[in-house]
Scaffold this motif. Structure first.
Motif, short mmCIF file in Angstrom:
data_model
loop_
_atom_site.label_atom_id
_atom_site.label_comp_id
_atom_site.label_asym_id
_atom_site.label_seq_id
_atom_site.Cartn_x
_atom_site.Cartn_y
_atom_site.Cartn_z
N ALA A 345 -15.89 26.16 1.15
CA ALA A 345 -15.50 25.35 0.01
C ALA A 345 -14.17 25.81 -0.58
O ALA A 345 -13.31 25.00 -0.94
CB ALA A 345 -16.59 25.40 -1.06
N THR A 346 -13.99 27.14 -0.69
CA THR A 346 -12.74 27.68 -1.21
C THR A 346 -11.58 27.32 -0.29
O THR A 346 -10.49 26.94 -0.76
CB THR A 346 -12.84 29.21 -1.36
OG1 THR A 346 -13.96 29.53 -2.19
CG2 THR A 346 -11.58 29.78 -1.98
N ALA A 347 -11.79 27.44 1.02
CA ALA A 347 -10.75 27.08 1.98
C ALA A 347 -10.37 25.61 1.85
O ALA A 347 -9.19 25.24 1.90
CB ALA A 347 -11.22 27.38 3.40
N SER A 348 -11.37 24.75 1.68
CA SER A 348 -11.11 23.32 1.53
C SER A 348 -10.22 23.05 0.33
O SER A 348 -9.24 22.28 0.41
CB SER A 348 -12.44 22.57 1.37
OG SER A 348 -12.23 21.20 1.14
N VAL A 450 -18.26 21.42 23.82
CA VAL A 450 -17.98 22.07 22.54
C VAL A 450 -16.76 21.39 21.96
O VAL A 450 -15.67 21.43 22.54
CB VAL A 450 -17.72 23.59 22.71
CG1 VAL A 450 -17.41 24.22 21.37
CG2 VAL A 450 -18.94 24.25 23.34
N ILE A 451 -16.93 20.74 20.82
CA ILE A 451 -15.89 19.88 20.25
C ILE A 451 -15.61 20.31 18.81
O ILE A 451 -16.55 20.54 18.03
CB ILE A 451 -16.35 18.41 20.26
CG1 ILE A 451 -16.80 18.00 21.67
CG2 ILE A 451 -15.23 17.48 19.78
CD1 ILE A 451 -17.55 16.70 21.72
N PRO A 452 -14.34 20.42 18.41
CA PRO A 452 -14.03 20.73 17.01
C PRO A 452 -14.58 19.67 16.07
O PRO A 452 -14.42 18.46 16.32
CB PRO A 452 -12.49 20.76 16.98
CG PRO A 452 -12.08 21.01 18.40
CD PRO A 452 -13.12 20.33 19.23
N ILE A 453 -15.20 20.11 14.98
CA ILE A 453 -15.79 19.20 14.01
C ILE A 453 -15.05 19.32 12.68
O ILE A 453 -14.80 20.42 12.19
CB ILE A 453 -17.29 19.53 13.77
CG1 ILE A 453 -18.06 19.55 15.09
CG2 ILE A 453 -17.89 18.53 12.79
CD1 ILE A 453 -18.11 18.23 15.81
N ILE A 454 -14.71 18.17 12.09
CA ILE A 454 -14.13 18.11 10.75
C ILE A 454 -15.09 17.31 9.89
O ILE A 454 -15.45 16.18 10.22
CB ILE A 454 -12.75 17.44 10.76
CG1 ILE A 454 -11.78 18.21 11.66
CG2 ILE A 454 -12.19 17.34 9.34
CD1 ILE A 454 -10.50 17.46 11.97
N ALA A 455 -15.55 17.89 8.81
CA ALA A 455 -16.47 17.21 7.91
C ALA A 455 -15.70 16.60 6.74
O ALA A 455 -14.65 17.11 6.34
CB ALA A 455 -17.52 18.19 7.39
N SER A 456 -16.20 15.50 6.22
CA SER A 456 -15.59 14.88 5.04
C SER A 456 -16.69 14.56 4.03
O SER A 456 -17.83 14.27 4.39
CB SER A 456 -14.83 13.60 5.42
OG SER A 456 -15.72 12.56 5.78
N ALA A 473 -18.64 22.88 11.02
CA ALA A 473 -17.33 22.26 10.81
C ALA A 473 -16.25 23.33 10.66
O ALA A 473 -16.45 24.35 10.01
CB ALA A 473 -17.36 21.37 9.57
N GLY A 474 -15.09 23.07 11.25
CA GLY A 474 -13.97 23.99 11.11
C GLY A 474 -13.18 23.74 9.84
O GLY A 474 -12.39 24.58 9.42
N ASP A 475 -13.39 22.59 9.24
CA ASP A 475 -12.71 22.25 7.99
C ASP A 475 -13.56 21.24 7.25
O ASP A 475 -14.36 20.51 7.85
CB ASP A 475 -11.31 21.68 8.27
CG ASP A 475 -10.42 21.70 7.04
OD1 ASP A 475 -10.85 22.22 5.99
OD2 ASP A 475 -9.28 21.19 7.13
N CYS A 491 -4.73 18.06 13.23
CA CYS A 491 -3.74 18.77 14.05
C CYS A 491 -4.18 20.20 14.31
O CYS A 491 -3.97 20.74 15.40
CB CYS A 491 -2.39 18.74 13.35
SG CYS A 491 -1.06 19.54 14.27
N GLY A 492 -4.81 20.82 13.33
CA GLY A 492 -5.23 22.21 13.48
C GLY A 492 -6.59 22.39 14.12
O GLY A 492 -7.07 23.52 14.28
N ALA A 493 -7.22 21.28 14.54
CA ALA A 493 -8.59 21.35 15.07
C ALA A 493 -8.68 22.24 16.30
O ALA A 493 -9.70 22.88 16.54
CB ALA A 493 -9.10 19.95 15.38
N ALA A 494 -7.61 22.29 17.10
CA ALA A 494 -7.63 23.08 18.33
C ALA A 494 -7.78 24.56 18.05
O ALA A 494 -8.23 25.33 18.90
CB ALA A 494 -6.37 22.83 19.15
N THR A 495 -7.44 24.99 16.82
CA THR A 495 -7.52 26.42 16.48
C THR A 495 -8.80 26.77 15.74
O THR A 495 -8.98 27.92 15.36
CB THR A 495 -6.31 26.82 15.61
OG1 THR A 495 -6.38 26.12 14.35
CG2 THR A 495 -5.00 26.48 16.29
#
Length: 531
Positions: A345-348, A450-456, A473-475, A491-495
């Protein structure tokens, strides 16, 4: 949330943090704690200033990237180590001013600071990796945190009209408190207790990274006074956070830090400084009187138990405060969610509030590491949400920015196309009423990918954070959803760090199981069933 002007002058050029990757773990501190004579100091400095401090110049084993801060005693440079193993990691190198290198008192204090900082090894404390002398200049190499201090964080929240959820604020206070508990109990290499007191706890010395880490820094004053519990007329720290005994020249111990933390927590939950004033003199007078208003008068929604914790930390007499950081942490425990969820949450929030700075930092790090991000044009992104409006909004945004998009409102549709073509990332709406992280994970695991996940989500509430954590989720994107924030995340999902709780075995994915051998004479312990 808290409201007050950002103190850009205190943060160095561009508002960069002066301290900030745990890398050179085993480098020795080669500065013995000893007095330096004037002759020795003059000989070592040679009367010369630091040569070639321009960006890209070398200072011993460090390449100085840029100056990020400058004070009356030293300058701080963002740097990297020339060793290939560490070349892509950022460091903060603090270099004593040439004019002070000949002052035996300053040199002695700088050496003591280096020695004490070398003993501080805790995930919640800005780490020191190395100290030494190069070209007649004393230096300390420290951790460089990609982020900003709490001062800037709270100001930016006010500016963006973003209310910080209370669990995030208490999490930050709890992390600082854990760092203080460690520091207060620190012992030297001979197992002697140092009686370390930070003496300068305030939002400018609490650092938040873009990955959601909370770090306590600037132990300079603490190192100077380490090992001494005595009355002092010397006052070091920041006005508005002094415990009364500090101002009055009384004996100062760890409870002064708890007072300062109470003042900082008051500030975070009430939206104003505890001793707010138009000028420093008036603020000092208020600080000296230490008349504490009830926080609930400024924040009626503040839980009564949390108010009692703040007021106890701010008691005028040290003996009336919490006896230790551990006691205060125990009282605060009911208001502390799981640290890992609060880190997300802080990172978000950090990536949203400091979007431009985070993007610039990412580009600089990629450049230092020689990394190239994959071209985004034509990359495939899957969108999973049952909300038609959210589907259209994300699809339009990504299509306009040359992404290929597939939208799904059910897991069968999502997993079917994943098998046909692997997406670059999956954007998941965790606000869906019937969303189940376990079902989502099981569906993705069945694809064997294995796929990068972004949550909203709409807001950083506990349900959204728990669900985002549940899908690894990575973000986590939350409103306001700025276009550049969404694009930067994808863009940063690969990392993104890949989820670790699972191992692929053939076509199956199973949880890691750990076997533990118990050795002992306690029959009850041997018979206990550990799950």
């Amino acid at each position: 949330m808290v409201c007050y002007p950002e103190r850009a002058a205190e943060q160095g050029p561009g508002g960069r943090m002066p301290e900030a990757l745990n890398i050179l773990d085993d480098l020795d501190i080669d500065l013995p704690f000893e007095e330096t004579t004037t002759a020795d100091a003059s000989a070592s400095s040679g009367g010369q200033g630091l040569q070639g401090t321009a960006d890209g110049a070398f200072f011993g084993p460090y390449q100085l990237i840029e100056e990020v801060g400058k004070g009356g005693v030293a300058s701080v440079h963002r740097a990297r180590h020339i060793h290939p193993q560490y070349a892509d990691r950022a460091l903060a190198v603090k270099v004593l001013h040439d004019s002070l290198s000949r002052d035996p008192m300053v040199v002695s204090l700088f050496r003591r600071e280096a020695y004490v900082l070398s003993l501080l090894k805790h995930p919640g404390v800005v780490q020191t990796f190395e100290a030494g002398e190069t070209d007649g200049r004393l230096f300390i190499a420290m951790e460089y945190i990609d982020g900003r201090d709490l001062d800037a964080f709270l100001f930016r929240c006010q500016h963006a009209k973003i209310a910080v959820p209370l669990p995030i604020l208490t999490h930050i206070a709890g992390e600082v408190l854990r760092a203080l508990i460690y520091a207060h109990g620190l012992r030297d290499n001979d197992d002697r207790r140092l009686n370390l007191v930070h003496r300068d706890i305030n939002p400018a010395n609490v650092f938040l990274s873009y990955n959601g880490q909370v770090k306590l820094g600037d132990f300079g004053v603490a190192s100077i006074t380490a090992g001494r519990l005595e009355k002092s007329r010397e006052l070091a720290g920041k006005i508005g956070y002094f415990a009364p005994e500090q101002i009055e020249g009384g004996i100062v111990d760890h409870r002064a830090d708890l007072f300062a933390l109470g003042a900082m927590l008051f500030e975070m939950v009430c939206g104003t400084r505890l001793f707010d004033a138009e000028d420093a003199d008036q603020a000092m007078r208020l600080n000296r009187k230490a008349k504490i208003p009830r926080p609930s008068k400024l924040n009626p929604n503040l839980p009564a138990d949390l108010e009692r914790i703040i007021l106890k930390a701010l008691e005028r007499r040290p003996q009336d405060r919490f006896a230790s950081g551990a006691e205060m942490l125990a009282a605060l425990e009911p208001f502390l969610p799981p640290p890992q969820s609060m880190r997300m949450a802080t990172a978000s929030l950090m990536r949203t509030l400091f979007l431009r700075e985070h993007m610039q930092e990412t580009q600089l790090r990629d450049s230092m590491a020689g990394r190239r991000r994959p071209a985004m044009r034509g990359q495939l992104v899957d969108i999973f949400t049952t909300d038609p409006a959210a589907q259209r909004a994300f699809a339009d945004l990504l299509t306009l920015n040359n992404y290929r998009v597939r939208s799904h409102d059910n897991l069968i549709s999502l997993t079917t196309v994943i098998v046909a073509e692997l997406p670059y990332a999956i954007l998941v709406d965790v606000d869906q009423a019937d969303f189940n992280a376990g079902d989502f994970n099981a569906a993705i695991q069945r694809t064997g990918r294995v796929i990068p996940i972004i949550a909203s989500c709409a807001a950083l509430d506990s349900t959204a954070i728990e669900r985002a954590m549940g899908v690894h989720a990575g973000d986590l994107l939350s409103k306001p959803l700025y276009t550049d924030r969404v694009l930067s995340s994808i863009c940063g999902a690969a990392t993104f760090e890949r989820p670790k709780p699972f191992l692929r075995v053939g076509d199956k994915i199973g949880r890691l199981r750990t076997r533990v051998l118990l050795v002992g004479q306690d029959a009850a312990l041997r018979e206990r069933d550990f799950v």
